[in-house]
Design a protein around this motif. Structure first.
Motif, PDB file in Angstrom:
ATOM      1  N   LEU A   1    -122.762  50.318  47.070  1.00 27.84           N
ATOM      2  CA  LEU A   1    -123.673  49.984  47.770  1.00 27.84           C
ATOM      3  C   LEU A   1    -123.235  49.378  48.887  1.00 27.84           C
ATOM      4  CD1 LEU A   1    -125.771  48.284  44.916  1.00 27.84           C
ATOM      5  CD2 LEU A   1    -126.338  50.526  46.192  1.00 27.84           C
TER       6      LEU A   1
ATOM      7  N   TYR B   1    -123.872  54.835  48.688  1.00 32.07           N
ATOM      8  CA  TYR B   1    -125.065  54.539  49.572  1.00 32.07           C
ATOM      9  C   TYR B   1    -124.666  54.009  50.747  1.00 32.07           C
ATOM     10  CZ  TYR B   1    -127.143  55.905  44.949  1.00 32.07           C
ATOM     11  OH  TYR B   1    -127.176  56.425  43.785  1.00 32.07           O
ATOM     12  N   GLU B   2    -125.252  54.541  51.854  1.00 36.27           N
ATOM     13  CA  GLU B   2    -124.761  53.887  53.208  1.00 36.27           C
ATOM     14  C   GLU B   2    -125.932  53.400  53.710  1.00 36.27           C
ATOM     15  OE1 GLU B   2    -122.753  56.456  55.994  1.00 36.27           O
ATOM     16  OE2 GLU B   2    -121.705  57.301  54.446  1.00 36.27           O
ATOM     17  N   LEU B   3    -126.011  51.953  53.772  1.00 37.60           N
ATOM     18  CA  LEU B   3    -127.287  51.041  53.798  1.00 37.60           C
ATOM     19  C   LEU B   3    -127.283  50.543  55.156  1.00 37.60           C
ATOM     20  CD1 LEU B   3    -126.963  49.622  50.095  1.00 37.60           C
ATOM     21  CD2 LEU B   3    -128.556  51.448  50.955  1.00 37.60           C
TER      22      LEU B   3
ATOM     23  N   PRO C   1    -126.634  44.352  53.973  1.00 39.69           N
ATOM     24  CA  PRO C   1    -127.653  45.087  53.254  1.00 39.69           C
ATOM     25  C   PRO C   1    -126.805  45.604  52.038  1.00 39.69           C
ATOM     26  CG  PRO C   1    -127.831  45.669  55.567  1.00 39.69           C
ATOM     27  CD  PRO C   1    -126.459  44.748  55.398  1.00 39.69           C
TER      28      PRO C   1
ATOM     29  N   ALA D   1    -127.089  42.724  49.903  1.00 39.64           N
ATOM     30  CA  ALA D   1    -128.562  42.506  49.198  1.00 39.64           C
ATOM     31  C   ALA D   1    -128.904  43.577  48.255  1.00 39.64           C
ATOM     32  CB  ALA D   1    -129.146  42.827  50.742  1.00 39.64           C
ATOM     33  N   MET D   2    -128.591  44.918  48.542  1.00 43.02           N
ATOM     34  CA  MET D   2    -129.077  45.578  47.409  1.00 43.02           C
ATOM     35  C   MET D   2    -128.398  45.501  46.193  1.00 43.02           C
ATOM     36  SD  MET D   2    -131.310  48.233  47.518  1.00 43.02           S
ATOM     37  CE  MET D   2    -131.437  49.210  48.957  1.00 43.02           C
TER      38      MET D   2
ATOM     39  N   ALA E   1    -127.805  42.482  44.875  1.00 41.48           N
ATOM     40  CA  ALA E   1    -128.241  41.276  44.255  1.00 41.48           C
ATOM     41  C   ALA E   1    -129.502  41.727  43.759  1.00 41.48           C
ATOM     42  CB  ALA E   1    -128.531  40.451  45.536  1.00 41.48           C
ATOM     43  N   ILE E   2    -130.326  42.656  44.350  1.00 36.45           N
ATOM     44  CA  ILE E   2    -131.681  43.220  43.847  1.00 36.45           C
ATOM     45  C   ILE E   2    -131.426  44.114  42.705  1.00 36.45           C
ATOM     46  CG2 ILE E   2    -133.484  44.845  44.473  1.00 36.45           C
ATOM     47  CD1 ILE E   2    -132.855  44.361  47.621  1.00 36.45           C
ATOM     48  N   ASN E   3    -130.407  44.838  42.541  1.00 36.25           N
ATOM     49  CA  ASN E   3    -130.067  45.452  41.538  1.00 36.25           C
ATOM     50  C   ASN E   3    -129.747  44.573  40.309  1.00 36.25           C
ATOM     51  OD1 ASN E   3    -129.585  48.411  40.156  1.00 36.25           O
ATOM     52  ND2 ASN E   3    -127.526  47.413  39.870  1.00 36.25           N
TER      53      ASN E   3
ATOM     54  N   MET F   1    -130.615  41.564  40.025  1.00 36.83           N
ATOM     55  CA  MET F   1    -131.818  40.789  39.330  1.00 36.83           C
ATOM     56  C   MET F   1    -132.623  41.527  38.365  1.00 36.83           C
ATOM     57  SD  MET F   1    -134.899  39.441  41.721  1.00 36.83           S
ATOM     58  CE  MET F   1    -134.328  38.098  42.428  1.00 36.83           C
ATOM     59  N   LEU F   2    -132.644  43.121  38.632  1.00 32.95           N
ATOM     60  CA  LEU F   2    -133.439  43.916  37.659  1.00 32.95           C
ATOM     61  C   LEU F   2    -132.575  43.923  36.669  1.00 32.95           C
ATOM     62  CD1 LEU F   2    -134.880  46.376  40.428  1.00 32.95           C
ATOM     63  CD2 LEU F   2    -136.050  45.027  38.881  1.00 32.95           C
ATOM     64  N   VAL F   3    -131.563  44.241  36.468  1.00 33.49           N
ATOM     65  CA  VAL F   3    -130.663  44.412  35.441  1.00 33.49           C
ATOM     66  C   VAL F   3    -130.892  43.171  34.461  1.00 33.49           C
ATOM     67  CG1 VAL F   3    -128.525  44.862  34.151  1.00 33.49           C
ATOM     68  CG2 VAL F   3    -128.944  46.332  36.402  1.00 33.49           C
TER      69      VAL F   3
ATOM     70  N   CYS G   1    -128.213  35.447  43.036  1.00 29.76           N
ATOM     71  CA  CYS G   1    -129.627  35.976  43.292  1.00 29.76           C
ATOM     72  C   CYS G   1    -130.559  34.693  43.573  1.00 29.76           C
ATOM     73  CB  CYS G   1    -130.213  36.707  42.021  1.00 29.76           C
ATOM     74  SG  CYS G   1    -129.668  38.290  41.717  1.00 29.76           S
TER      75      CYS G   1
ATOM     76  N   VAL H   1    -129.610  32.972  46.715  1.00 26.26           N
ATOM     77  CA  VAL H   1    -129.898  33.605  47.892  1.00 26.26           C
ATOM     78  C   VAL H   1    -131.656  33.384  48.157  1.00 26.26           C
ATOM     79  CG1 VAL H   1    -130.295  35.962  48.862  1.00 26.26           C
ATOM     80  CG2 VAL H   1    -128.179  35.414  47.570  1.00 26.26           C
TER      81      VAL H   1
END
Lengths: 299, 299
Positions: free
Chosen positions: A137, A160-162, A168, A171-172, A174-176, A178-180, A246, A249
């Motif tokens: 990411l 993934y080029e963000l 970013p 950030a992505m 951390a989002i992932n 959080m979900l996992v 997470c 942040v």
């Protein structure tokens, strides 16, 4: 194909796979770790030799695959940090899960030192790392992407080029995470809840992956519970660390994350009761102990 | 094919689809609802007429598609309940999400009345209900399955047979609802957390379904958020009800479910702030409001 000279810092379960994947792709790879055995093993498998301060100036790419922000700062800018020894234009890829602000700070310091920077958290686990099939990411300047490309191609099946600056990517990640961290806790909670109602882990594993409640991690981890096999592929210890990032942040952004916070308490109970080095599916043991349930496998 | 005479009680978004699917399969179907307009509409589309007390004795199958345990008890055994009017051997399928103990109690009362009982919670949503493509998580005696089979075939694309008595069907439904309620809350929390870090819902929708953090409900609901379209396919109101059932069952089993409990608080906030009738993806609005974020679409 362009062959490059790379340094991989951190030869743990993820970094060793990255370094090995670069070797297989024909690059010259120096591997560094605080554990001399890991370094020796990597040299015996074709890794290049030499002290970091001596070889840094030859590197096109430095890939930092350490645990967290503190280690990242140390290996890049600490007393024995590599960045001051790099030639201008070297790209520094940082793969640890860190706060986006920290990634921006590292990018600024690398730019000051004349280097490029790629905010490049990785996911996929040790097995995909060993095969050169990670997901990255990534965000950073086009120059940083160009310079890192041959190594990215060797270590990852998906990049993934963000965005064109650091932030970013982290950030992505951390989002992932959080979900996992939430979905895994949900899996552990629902599986053991089911056991109180007479639904065995085997039956759960047979039915739920076909229902709306399924998730990628559920399908990936439930077989570990059914087999009673907690050999760490992804360890419990990762989750207090990553969900902590997470929530730090989120706190800075004045963002309340109550489900993440609840999940973190369960991960801390797992870590606190000695399960930190087990596979993260072992979170079920916290629930099973609290509810007096017997899980499959060795007790 | 065996054609049967069936009564469907509850012609809401799920029940109407069940009744229509049975009609299409050639069965004689009586539809009942507290809303006379729904009943009239069903008759206009081919449903059979007649008062419940008059037609009950002709039914092979009764399918109760009401909201909860209280309504189930009322339509089966209340003052105007159908069970006392049924002929021996009629199968009663109960589709509401209820506690396993309640399902066992209903089975016992139906057996006392000389009827068969199928503990048969459904999932799939109104669209799949309309097409006769529900999933049914069913348990009951082999006789109950045999008698219900023609109607099950008409209403469902998948029937999971989970045991030979009532209870396991409702238990598996509760497990699934726990997971969906958690995974949806995790989706809402992570998506809005991402927005605080500059990751748009569109970018989230592009990247996360390819990462380890994905789940079935995330992939299903994120497009609603991106489109700003909260037309209710599955409504917010379902989740305080269903997670409440999960926690009641867990409480009875002395099972602590902290992640479910945290998720429930967010669902209650959604319901309390007037979002109950919106699509359950609208949980993001609770987070967005608390964090001062602007979601896509009409505000």
């Amino acid at each position: 194909m362009t062959t490059q000279t790379a340094a991989v810092i951190g030869l743990g379960s993820m970094g060793y796979g990255v370094a090995s994947s670069l070797l297989r792709a024909g690059h010259t790879v120096h591997g560094f770790d605080i554990n001399p055995d890991s370094m020796a093993r990597f040299v015996s498998e074709g890794g290049a030799e030499g002290a970091m301060a001596d070889v840094a100036g030859n590197c096109d790419v430095v890939i930092s695959v350490v645990i967290n922000a503190a280690q990242t700062e140390t290996v890049l800018f600490g007393d024995d940090g590599i960045v001051p020894h790099l030639k201008p234009g070297t790209v520094v890829m940082s793969c640890a899960t860190v706060a986006p602000d920290f990634a921006r700070e590292m990018e600024a310091k690398c730019h000051e030192a004349g280097c490029l920077y790629l905010d490049a958290p990785i996911s996929g686990g040790p097995q995909r790392s060993a095969k050169g099939e990670l997901s990255v990411l990534a965000s950073g300047t086009p120059d940083a992407f160009d310079k890192a490309r041959p190594c990215l191609d060797a270590m990852a099946s998906q990049v993934y080029e963000l965005g064109d600056e650091a932030g970013p990517g982290s950030a992505m990640k951390a989002i992932n995470q959080m979900l996992v961290g939430i979905n895994l806790a949900g899996m552990a909670e629902a599986l053991t809840f089911g056991m109180t109602q007479g639904v065995s882990p085997e039956k759960f594993a047979e039915i739920i992956p076909q229902c709306a409640g399924t998730s990628w991690v559920l399908e990936n981890r439930v077989p570990h519970v059914v087999a009673g096999d907690y050999t760490p592929l992804s360890a419990v210890d990762i989750w207090p660390k990553d969900l902590g990032i997470c929530l730090d942040v989120a706190h800075s952004a004045k963002f309340g994350a109550p489900v993440t916070a609840a999940a973190l308490q369960q991960w801390l109970a797992a870590q606190g009761s000695g399960l930190g080095r087990e596979d993260d599916a072992a979170l079920v043991k916290v629930y099973a102990r609290n509810a007096g349930l017997d899980l499959p496998g060795k007790s």
